[in-house]
Design a protein around this motif. Structure first.
Motif, PDB file in Angstrom:
ATOM      1  N   ILE A  14       2.877  11.716  -0.769  1.00  0.00           N
ATOM      2  CA  ILE A  14       2.427  12.987  -0.016  1.00  0.00           C
ATOM      3  C   ILE A  14       2.947  14.143  -1.034  1.00  0.00           C
ATOM      4  CG2 ILE A  14       3.246  14.206   1.911  1.00  0.00           C
ATOM      5  CD1 ILE A  14       3.711  11.585   3.164  1.00  0.00           C
TER       6      ILE A  14
ATOM      7  N   PHE B  18       6.580   9.375   0.511  1.00  0.00           N
ATOM      8  CA  PHE B  18       5.315   8.706   0.378  1.00  0.00           C
ATOM      9  C   PHE B  18       5.559   7.769   1.776  1.00  0.00           C
ATOM     10  CE2 PHE B  18       8.621   6.260  -2.171  1.00  0.00           C
ATOM     11  CZ  PHE B  18       8.561   4.943  -1.418  1.00  0.00           C
ATOM     12  N   TRP B  19       4.170   7.324   2.252  1.00  0.00           N
ATOM     13  CA  TRP B  19       4.071   6.387   3.188  1.00  0.00           C
ATOM     14  C   TRP B  19       3.952   4.998   2.411  1.00  0.00           C
ATOM     15  CZ3 TRP B  19       3.294   7.261   8.650  1.00  0.00           C
ATOM     16  CH2 TRP B  19       3.011   8.391   8.689  1.00  0.00           C
TER      17      TRP B  19
ATOM     18  N   SER C 152       0.828  -1.055   0.065  1.00  0.00           N
ATOM     19  CA  SER C 152       0.149  -0.099   0.070  1.00  0.00           C
ATOM     20  C   SER C 152       1.001   1.176   0.052  1.00  0.00           C
ATOM     21  CB  SER C 152      -0.794  -0.034   1.340  1.00  0.00           C
ATOM     22  OG  SER C 152      -1.718   1.088   1.315  1.00  0.00           O
TER      23      SER C 152
ATOM     24  N   THR D 222       1.025   5.651  -0.108  1.00  0.00           N
ATOM     25  CA  THR D 222       0.332   6.783  -0.362  1.00  0.00           C
ATOM     26  C   THR D 222       1.259   7.841  -0.489  1.00  0.00           C
ATOM     27  OG1 THR D 222      -1.165   5.890   1.553  1.00  0.00           O
ATOM     28  CG2 THR D 222      -0.976   8.363   1.271  1.00  0.00           C
TER      29      THR D 222
END
Length: 218
Positions: free
Chosen positions: A183, A209-210, A179, A181
């Protein structure tokens, strides 16, 4: 009076140095059965140190100080911190008899360990248990630095927008769920490939990003 004040300041400064908190780190935080790691203890040269281990992280106290180890505490090594302020202690966790081991160092200017100062606590996880039950994750900066994440996971940045997350040894099978995410305004994922050892993230531009990566349950 001035001399008394200077003397008081000197005593206070000496006390602060003597009570400086020690720290411990491990070369790896996920360890296989029979494997060993080096535990680095950093503290004030000349002080006594005791490296402690336990299967739990609370319940034991000494000299009025609560430690982050349990009542089954074991003494890993006792000694004196050398002039460089660093000592390295080899340690073999009792895996697979335990699924995790907590470590903490206690230091003191006295061999009797009173007064007492304690380090941070670190946890070593059984590699088999970690692979089966624990996802990996963290935050990656635009230049590819892992600023916060699962110990033992590394990241490289081979080209603009491309980040390779190395999680070798954490996933027992290639069936994983990543996953990502991104930023930042206008930043999006263009491609994503993942397996047991590596996850390759491609963004439309360099960006923070995460991420989390979880093995598929079976």
């Amino acid at each position: 009076m001035r001399q008394l004040m200077l003397a008081a300041v000197a005593v206070l400064a000496t006390s602060i140095v003597a009570s400086a908190q020690s720290t411990i780190t491990a070369t790896n935080y996920v360890v296989g059965a029979g494997g060993s790691v080096d535990i680095t203890v950093q503290g004030t040269p000349g002080e006594s140190f005791a490296l402690l281990s336990s299967s739990t992280n609370s319940g034991f106290s000494f000299a009025g100080v609560n430690l982050a180890v349990g009542l089954d505490v074991q003494l890993v090594q006792l000694g004196v911190i050398p002039g460089g302020g660093t000592v390295v202690v080899p340690f073999t966790p009792p895996f697979p008899a335990r699924d995790r081991i907590y470590l903490q160092a206690a230091t003191s200017p006295s061999p009797a360990f009173a007064p007492l100062s304690v380090s941070n606590s670190v946890v070593l996880a059984n590699a088999q248990d970690a692979r089966l039950n624990m996802p990996v994750g963290g935050i990656v900066t635009a230049n590819g630095t892992l600023t916060f994440g699962t110990p033992g996971v590394t990241v490289t940045h081979p080209s603009p927008g491309v980040y390779v997350i190395n999680h070798n040894g954490f996933m027992p099978i290639p069936a994983v769920i990543p996953s990502i995410t991104p930023i930042g305004a206008g930043i999006f994922l263009t491609s994503l490939g993942s397996g047991a050892n590596f996850t390759t993230v491609t963004l439309n531009a360099d960006a923070q990003f995460w991420f989390t990566i979880q093995v598929v349950r079976r």
